[in-house]
Design a protein around this motif. Sequence first.
Motif, PDB file in Angstrom:
ATOM      1  N   THR A   1       0.934  -1.145   0.163  1.00 45.26           N
ATOM      2  CA  THR A   1       0.462   0.060   0.045  1.00 45.26           C
ATOM      3  C   THR A   1       0.896   1.771   0.494  1.00 45.26           C
ATOM      4  N   ALA A   2       0.630   1.899  -0.914  1.00 44.61           N
ATOM      5  CA  ALA A   2       1.190   3.383  -1.057  1.00 44.61           C
ATOM      6  C   ALA A   2       0.784   3.821  -2.477  1.00 44.61           C
ATOM      7  N   VAL A   3       1.171   5.522  -2.846  1.00 44.66           N
ATOM      8  CA  VAL A   3       1.826   6.329  -3.982  1.00 44.66           C
ATOM      9  C   VAL A   3       2.067   5.186  -4.569  1.00 44.66           C
ATOM     10  N   TYR A   4       2.155   5.163  -5.982  1.00 46.07           N
ATOM     11  CA  TYR A   4       2.847   5.198  -6.446  1.00 46.07           C
ATOM     12  C   TYR A   4       3.584   5.484  -7.863  1.00 46.07           C
ATOM     13  N   TYR A   5       4.708   6.311  -7.964  1.00 48.88           N
ATOM     14  CA  TYR A   5       5.289   7.484  -8.862  1.00 48.88           C
ATOM     15  C   TYR A   5       6.106   6.947  -9.799  1.00 48.88           C
ATOM     16  N   CYS A   6       5.902   7.409 -11.521  1.00 46.65           N
ATOM     17  CA  CYS A   6       6.320   7.198 -12.234  1.00 46.65           C
ATOM     18  C   CYS A   6       7.891   7.922 -12.464  1.00 46.65           C
ATOM     19  N   VAL A   7       8.813   7.516 -12.756  1.00 44.22           N
ATOM     20  CA  VAL A   7       9.917   8.980 -12.836  1.00 44.22           C
ATOM     21  C   VAL A   7      10.906   8.323 -14.042  1.00 44.22           C
ATOM     22  N   VAL A   8      10.921   9.945 -15.289  1.00 38.41           N
ATOM     23  CA  VAL A   8      11.287   9.139 -16.384  1.00 38.41           C
ATOM     24  C   VAL A   8      12.511  10.264 -16.267  1.00 38.41           C
ATOM     25  N   GLY A   9      14.106   9.139 -16.956  1.00 39.04           N
ATOM     26  CA  GLY A   9      15.011  10.149 -16.426  1.00 39.04           C
ATOM     27  C   GLY A   9      15.468  10.421 -18.123  1.00 39.04           C
ATOM     28  N   PRO A  10      17.154  11.121 -17.343  1.00 38.45           N
ATOM     29  CA  PRO A  10      18.045  10.488 -18.804  1.00 38.45           C
ATOM     30  C   PRO A  10      18.887   9.483 -19.179  1.00 38.45           C
ATOM     31  N   SER A  11      18.755   9.090 -17.438  1.00 37.47           N
ATOM     32  CA  SER A  11      20.164   7.775 -17.811  1.00 37.47           C
ATOM     33  C   SER A  11      19.774   6.581 -16.722  1.00 37.47           C
ATOM     34  N   ILE A  12      19.929   6.125 -16.109  1.00 38.34           N
ATOM     35  CA  ILE A  12      19.878   4.542 -15.135  1.00 38.34           C
ATOM     36  C   ILE A  12      20.424   5.677 -13.675  1.00 38.34           C
ATOM     37  N   ALA A  13      21.614   5.725 -13.941  1.00 33.79           N
ATOM     38  CA  ALA A  13      21.972   6.021 -12.938  1.00 33.79           C
ATOM     39  C   ALA A  13      20.831   7.337 -12.154  1.00 33.79           C
ATOM     40  N   PRO A  14      21.233   8.849 -12.618  1.00 25.06           N
ATOM     41  CA  PRO A  14      19.857   9.899 -12.072  1.00 25.06           C
ATOM     42  C   PRO A  14      18.461   9.274 -11.673  1.00 25.06           C
ATOM     43  N   VAL A  15      18.110   8.198 -12.390  1.00 26.06           N
ATOM     44  CA  VAL A  15      17.022   7.850 -12.252  1.00 26.06           C
ATOM     45  C   VAL A  15      16.909   7.406 -11.135  1.00 26.06           C
ATOM     46  N   ARG A  16      18.096   6.266 -11.122  1.00 29.78           N
ATOM     47  CA  ARG A  16      17.420   5.256  -9.457  1.00 29.78           C
ATOM     48  C   ARG A  16      17.900   6.260  -9.027  1.00 29.78           C
ATOM     49  N   ALA A  17      18.598   6.940  -8.204  1.00 30.71           N
ATOM     50  CA  ALA A  17      18.126   8.417  -7.207  1.00 30.71           C
ATOM     51  C   ALA A  17      17.617   9.346  -7.988  1.00 30.71           C
ATOM     52  N   GLY A  18      16.198   8.869  -7.999  1.00 25.95           N
ATOM     53  CA  GLY A  18      14.749  10.015  -8.132  1.00 25.95           C
ATOM     54  C   GLY A  18      15.225  11.059  -9.030  1.00 25.95           C
ATOM     55  N   PHE A  19      15.897  11.767  -9.656  1.00 27.43           N
ATOM     56  CA  PHE A  19      16.194  11.999 -10.442  1.00 27.43           C
ATOM     57  C   PHE A  19      15.711  12.292 -12.004  1.00 27.43           C
ATOM     58  N   GLY A  20      14.485  13.518 -12.203  1.00 21.10           N
ATOM     59  CA  GLY A  20      13.868  13.199 -13.425  1.00 21.10           C
ATOM     60  C   GLY A  20      12.714  13.658 -13.584  1.00 21.10           C
ATOM     61  N   SER A  21      11.974  13.218 -13.843  1.00 23.30           N
ATOM     62  CA  SER A  21      10.250  14.163 -14.397  1.00 23.30           C
ATOM     63  C   SER A  21       9.062  13.027 -13.625  1.00 23.30           C
ATOM     64  N   TRP A  22       8.248  13.932 -12.767  1.00 22.28           N
ATOM     65  CA  TRP A  22       8.028  12.700 -11.911  1.00 22.28           C
ATOM     66  C   TRP A  22       6.581  12.526 -12.079  1.00 22.28           C
TER      67      TRP A  22
END
Length: 123
Positions: free
Chosen positions: A92-113
């Motif tokens: 149970t949670a709010v699920y967010y999709c994140v799109v970013g320029p590459s694996i590493a920043p997206v893994r850290a949560g950097f990108g468009s939410w």
Amino acid sequence: QVQPVESGGGLAQAGDSLRLSCGFSGRTFNQSAVAWFRQAPGKDRQLVALIGWSDGSTRDYADSVKGRFTISRDHAKNTVLLQMNSLKPEDTAVYYCVVGPSIAPVRAGFGSWGQGTQVIVSS
């Protein structure tokens, strides 16, 4: 700029399945990555699953969802899916999709939410 939009959340019982969808407009690049994060009330944000956009061979999952959740992408539809099976109340949670320029920043949560979609699993 890519803007993701989530859908597919809702109510489920333990053991049920849900499929979340992340659609996005705008140009994506081969190096892009897409991830699903979730955040439950009073808890830290958690990376749930991640996929490389180009060929999908790069995939990663949180230990808590391995074997139950599957992330996949559809280039033609500019969509990333999260198939969630054998749901548990702790999902149970709010699920967010994140799109970013590459694996590493997206893994850290950097990108468009995206705005997020609520998933509630009852026991």
